[in-house]
Design a protein around this motif. Structure first.
Motif, PDB file in Angstrom:
ATOM      1  N   UNK A 409       0.829  -1.205   0.000  1.00 15.87           N
ATOM      2  CA  UNK A 409       0.000   0.000   0.000  1.00 15.87           C
ATOM      3  C   UNK A 409       0.864   1.255   0.000  1.00 15.87           C
ATOM      4  N   UNK A 410       0.580   2.141  -0.926  1.00 13.68           N
ATOM      5  CA  UNK A 410       1.294   3.416  -0.986  1.00 13.68           C
ATOM      6  C   UNK A 410       0.438   4.381  -1.800  1.00 13.68           C
ATOM      7  N   UNK A 411       0.927   5.603  -1.987  1.00  8.89           N
ATOM      8  CA  UNK A 411       0.140   6.563  -2.765  1.00  8.89           C
ATOM      9  C   UNK A 411       0.065   6.104  -4.221  1.00  8.89           C
ATOM     10  N   UNK A 412      -0.983   6.528  -4.915  1.00 12.13           N
ATOM     11  CA  UNK A 412      -1.227   6.007  -6.266  1.00 12.13           C
ATOM     12  C   UNK A 412      -0.148   6.434  -7.265  1.00 12.13           C
ATOM     13  N   UNK A 413       0.510   7.580  -7.006  1.00 13.96           N
ATOM     14  CA  UNK A 413       1.582   8.015  -7.914  1.00 13.96           C
ATOM     15  C   UNK A 413       2.747   7.036  -7.860  1.00 13.96           C
ATOM     16  N   UNK A 414       3.180   6.697  -6.653  1.00 16.88           N
ATOM     17  CA  UNK A 414       4.303   5.758  -6.494  1.00 16.88           C
ATOM     18  C   UNK A 414       3.907   4.375  -7.019  1.00 16.88           C
ATOM     19  N   UNK A 415       2.691   3.986  -6.687  1.00 19.77           N
ATOM     20  CA  UNK A 415       2.224   2.665  -7.102  1.00 19.77           C
ATOM     21  C   UNK A 415       2.194   2.569  -8.639  1.00 19.77           C
ATOM     22  N   UNK A 416       1.745   3.656  -9.266  1.00 19.64           N
ATOM     23  CA  UNK A 416       1.672   3.669 -10.731  1.00 19.64           C
ATOM     24  C   UNK A 416       3.074   3.562 -11.333  1.00 19.64           C
ATOM     25  N   UNK A 417       4.046   4.252 -10.720  1.00 19.62           N
ATOM     26  CA  UNK A 417       5.428   4.170 -11.233  1.00 19.62           C
ATOM     27  C   UNK A 417       5.949   2.741 -11.110  1.00 19.62           C
ATOM     28  N   UNK A 418       5.660   2.110  -9.969  1.00 18.87           N
ATOM     29  CA  UNK A 418       6.105   0.723  -9.774  1.00 18.87           C
ATOM     30  C   UNK A 418       5.437  -0.202 -10.789  1.00 18.87           C
ATOM     31  N   UNK A 419       4.150   0.018 -10.995  1.00 15.05           N
ATOM     32  CA  UNK A 419       3.415  -0.832 -11.931  1.00 15.05           C
ATOM     33  C   UNK A 419       3.954  -0.658 -13.360  1.00 15.05           C
ATOM     34  N   UNK A 420       4.191   0.597 -13.750  1.00 16.20           N
ATOM     35  CA  UNK A 420       4.714   0.864 -15.100  1.00 16.20           C
ATOM     36  C   UNK A 420       6.070   0.183 -15.284  1.00 16.20           C
ATOM     37  N   UNK A 421       6.914   0.235 -14.245  1.00 12.75           N
ATOM     38  CA  UNK A 421       8.234  -0.418 -14.334  1.00 12.75           C
ATOM     39  C   UNK A 421       8.069  -1.930 -14.504  1.00 12.75           C
ATOM     40  N   UNK A 422       7.108  -2.538 -13.770  1.00 12.51           N
ATOM     41  CA  UNK A 422       6.877  -3.989 -13.899  1.00 12.51           C
ATOM     42  C   UNK A 422       6.363  -4.325 -15.296  1.00 12.51           C
ATOM     43  N   UNK A 423       5.442  -3.511 -15.796  1.00 12.57           N
ATOM     44  CA  UNK A 423       4.898  -3.762 -17.142  1.00 12.57           C
ATOM     45  C   UNK A 423       6.031  -3.698 -18.163  1.00 12.57           C
ATOM     46  N   UNK A 424       6.877  -2.666 -18.029  1.00 13.71           N
ATOM     47  CA  UNK A 424       7.978  -2.489 -18.987  1.00 13.71           C
ATOM     48  C   UNK A 424       8.884  -3.715 -18.978  1.00 13.71           C
ATOM     49  N   UNK A 425       9.163  -4.236 -17.762  1.00 19.49           N
ATOM     50  CA  UNK A 425      10.072  -5.374 -17.648  1.00 19.49           C
ATOM     51  C   UNK A 425       9.458  -6.636 -18.260  1.00 19.49           C
ATOM     52  N   UNK A 426       8.195  -6.874 -17.922  1.00 19.83           N
ATOM     53  CA  UNK A 426       7.543  -8.085 -18.449  1.00 19.83           C
ATOM     54  C   UNK A 426       7.400  -8.009 -19.966  1.00 19.83           C
ATOM     55  N   UNK A 427       7.075  -6.827 -20.456  1.00 18.56           N
ATOM     56  CA  UNK A 427       6.923  -6.681 -21.907  1.00 18.56           C
ATOM     57  C   UNK A 427       8.275  -6.885 -22.604  1.00 18.56           C
ATOM     58  N   UNK A 428       9.328  -6.316 -22.017  1.00 19.25           N
ATOM     59  CA  UNK A 428      10.660  -6.470 -22.620  1.00 19.25           C
ATOM     60  C   UNK A 428      11.021  -7.950 -22.705  1.00 19.25           C
ATOM     61  N   UNK A 429      10.683  -8.698 -21.627  1.00 17.65           N
ATOM     62  CA  UNK A 429      10.953 -10.141 -21.621  1.00 17.65           C
ATOM     63  C   UNK A 429      10.173 -10.836 -22.739  1.00 17.65           C
ATOM     64  N   UNK A 430       8.915 -10.428 -22.876  1.00 15.20           N
ATOM     65  CA  UNK A 430       8.057 -11.049 -23.893  1.00 15.20           C
ATOM     66  C   UNK A 430       8.588 -10.748 -25.301  1.00 15.20           C
ATOM     67  N   UNK A 431       8.989  -9.486 -25.524  1.00 16.90           N
ATOM     68  CA  UNK A 431       9.508  -9.092 -26.838  1.00 16.90           C
ATOM     69  C   UNK A 431      10.794  -9.849 -27.146  1.00 16.90           C
ATOM     70  N   UNK A 432      11.651  -9.978 -26.105  1.00 16.02           N
ATOM     71  CA  UNK A 432      12.946 -10.655 -26.303  1.00 16.02           C
ATOM     72  C   UNK A 432      12.783 -12.149 -26.509  1.00 16.02           C
ATOM     73  N   UNK A 433      11.760 -12.721 -25.863  1.00  9.92           N
ATOM     74  CA  UNK A 433      11.711 -14.170 -25.848  1.00  9.92           C
ATOM     75  C   UNK A 433      10.678 -14.763 -26.741  1.00  9.92           C
TER      76      UNK A 433
END
Ligand code: C5P
Length: 433
Positions: A409-433
């Protein structure tokens, strides 16, 4: 034969060795500071146009893909052939190119761009941009694109200092256009002052430092946010308690990381995150139309909207009246289309992220939704009991095929940044693999 003298130097990630009297680049690498960034380089008419050829080389060294558009006057100084050879792509200069425009080439080009750079930007080009003119290909592209626009002015120092030019530049800056330079120094006209175009390496470094060219540079994100309103009659509707804050925070975080972001927003009272393109909608059907119109051009779709599941079978044309003898009102509801599932069923499709707002058994329901809707990632949260909607903070459980992570639990701004970073990482993995 060995040249007479050699000196080594390091400049902005590039190591070169200069030999006198020639300058020969023996180690020619520039760190890839613009990897995969799609740069649309506009060249306007001015003697500095010759420097734009070098700029194409430097942009490509930095890892960018480059497409060049010449203004009609630029083509008097430099040839399209030069830029075609250097960029490896066809060069366009006319809005009236029948072959390209048959398929609305200028719109395609505007959508393709991850960054627009106009170098050199003449006084006339700045004036036309400031006035929103669309009388040639380059100015039309600048109106049609959602990509960040940067200009590198180059002109005689008196022209640069003129109040008209300064007013135009101020107007462009206020609209978010980045103005790179100009530099001081001797000018082609023989005079000296402020008006020289920045050197190619300086422009490349400035672009990389804009923040518009971050980790997600060149990616197009589509985010839906907020509730939908399903009209019952002209004054009443079925809505829900979504504030839109999470979706708006995700759009802002993706934009801050360099993505081009289109935000499809239901009825909310929130300011548009700077640099994003916002499409306002009201109903689920309108949201579906807006999303489907954008999705083919998107790399990631984040469906943060709380889309109404049902709508009245027909909205009444006039306000319902309380009728004597009736103690209630029966509404006939039909199911709304599931926008997220529809996007996930497309092929090709973007990286698809859904939300699951649950009041109980959060993980089990979210897992089922992840599989049923064939999502790449689902962000689940508990709503109700003072949680989730209409609050500034939130907690998310992320589930994806083969993985899970809880974001505390945290403020929605921080949470959104964390979520965007996770999405970017998972997508990069998907694109690479
Ligand atoms: O099935 P449920 O409504 O719980 O799924 C939630 C997810 O599906 C959210 O990401 C929401 O944006 C999306 N959704 C949708 N269209 C609907 C209902 C939900 O895109 N009609």
């Amino acid at each position: 034969m060995r040249p007479a003298a050699a000196t080594g130097e390091r400049r902005g990630g590039r190591i070169s060795v200069s030999y006198r009297p020639f300058r020969v680049c023996v180690v020619s690498y520039m760190s890839q500071i613009l990897p995969g960034v799609r740069v649309l380089l506009g060249v306007s008419g001015g003697i500095a146009a010759y420097k734009a050829a070098e700029l194409v080389r430097r942009l490509r060294d930095a890892g960018a893909e480059v497409r060049v558009v010449l203004s009609a006057n630029a083509a008097r100084f430099v040839t399209a052939l030069t830029f075609q050879a250097l960029s490896g792509n066809p060069v366009r200069s006319s809005l009236w190119d029948e072959a390209a425009e048959g398929a609305m080439g200028h719109i395609e080009l505007a959508r393709w761009a991850g960054q627009v750079l106009i170098a050199p930007a003449s006084a006339d080009l700045l004036a036309r941009l400031a006035h929103g003119r669309a009388d040639d290909l380059l100015t039309t592209l600048c109106l049609a694109t959602t990509a960040p626009v940067a200009v590198a002015p180059a002109m005689n120092h008196q022209m640069w200092a003129h109040p008209a030019t300064q007013a135009n530049v101020a107007c462009l800056r206020a609209r978010g256009v980045r103005v790179l330079g100009p530099a001081e120094g001797s000018q082609a006209c023989g005079e000296s002052g402020s008006g020289r175009m920045l050197e190619a390496a300086e422009l490349v470094a400035a672009l990389a430092a804009t923040g518009s060219v971050g980790e997600l540079a060149g990616q197009r994100w589509l985010v839906s946010a907020g509730p939908t309103y399903e009209d019952i009659d002209p004054v009443r509707f079925i809505g829900n308690r979504s504030s839109g804050r999470m979706g708006f925070a995700i759009a802002a975080a993706a934009r801050a990381a360099g993505a081009q972001v289109t935000l499809v927003a239901g009825p909310v009272a929130l300011a548009t995150p700077p640099g994003t393109t916002r499409i306002d909608v009201r109903s689920a059907q309108q949201m579906r139309e807006a999303v489907l119109a954008q999705v083919d051009h998107s790399d990631v779709f984040v469906s943060a909207a709380a889309v109404g599941d049902f709508r009245p079978a027909a909205a009444a044309p006039h306000k319902f009246k309380k009728a004597d003898g009736h103690s209630g009102l029966e509404l006939s509801l039909v199911q709304n289309p599931d926008i997220l599932a529809e996007v996930a069923a497309r092929s090709p499709r973007p990286f698809v992220v859904g939300f699951a707002a649950e009041t109980e058994q959060v993980e089990a329901h979210a897992q089922a939704k992840l599989a049923r809707k064939r999502l790449d990632l689902i962000a689940a949260n508990e709503v109700g009991h003072e949680l989730g909607f209409e609050r500034d903070d939130n907690a998310l459980l992320l589930l994806w095929p083969g993985g899970r992570e809880a974001l505390a639990r945290t403020d929605k701004t921080t949470l959104a940044q964390d979520l965007v970073a996770r999405i970017a990482r998972l997508r990069a993995r998907q694109v690479a693999g």
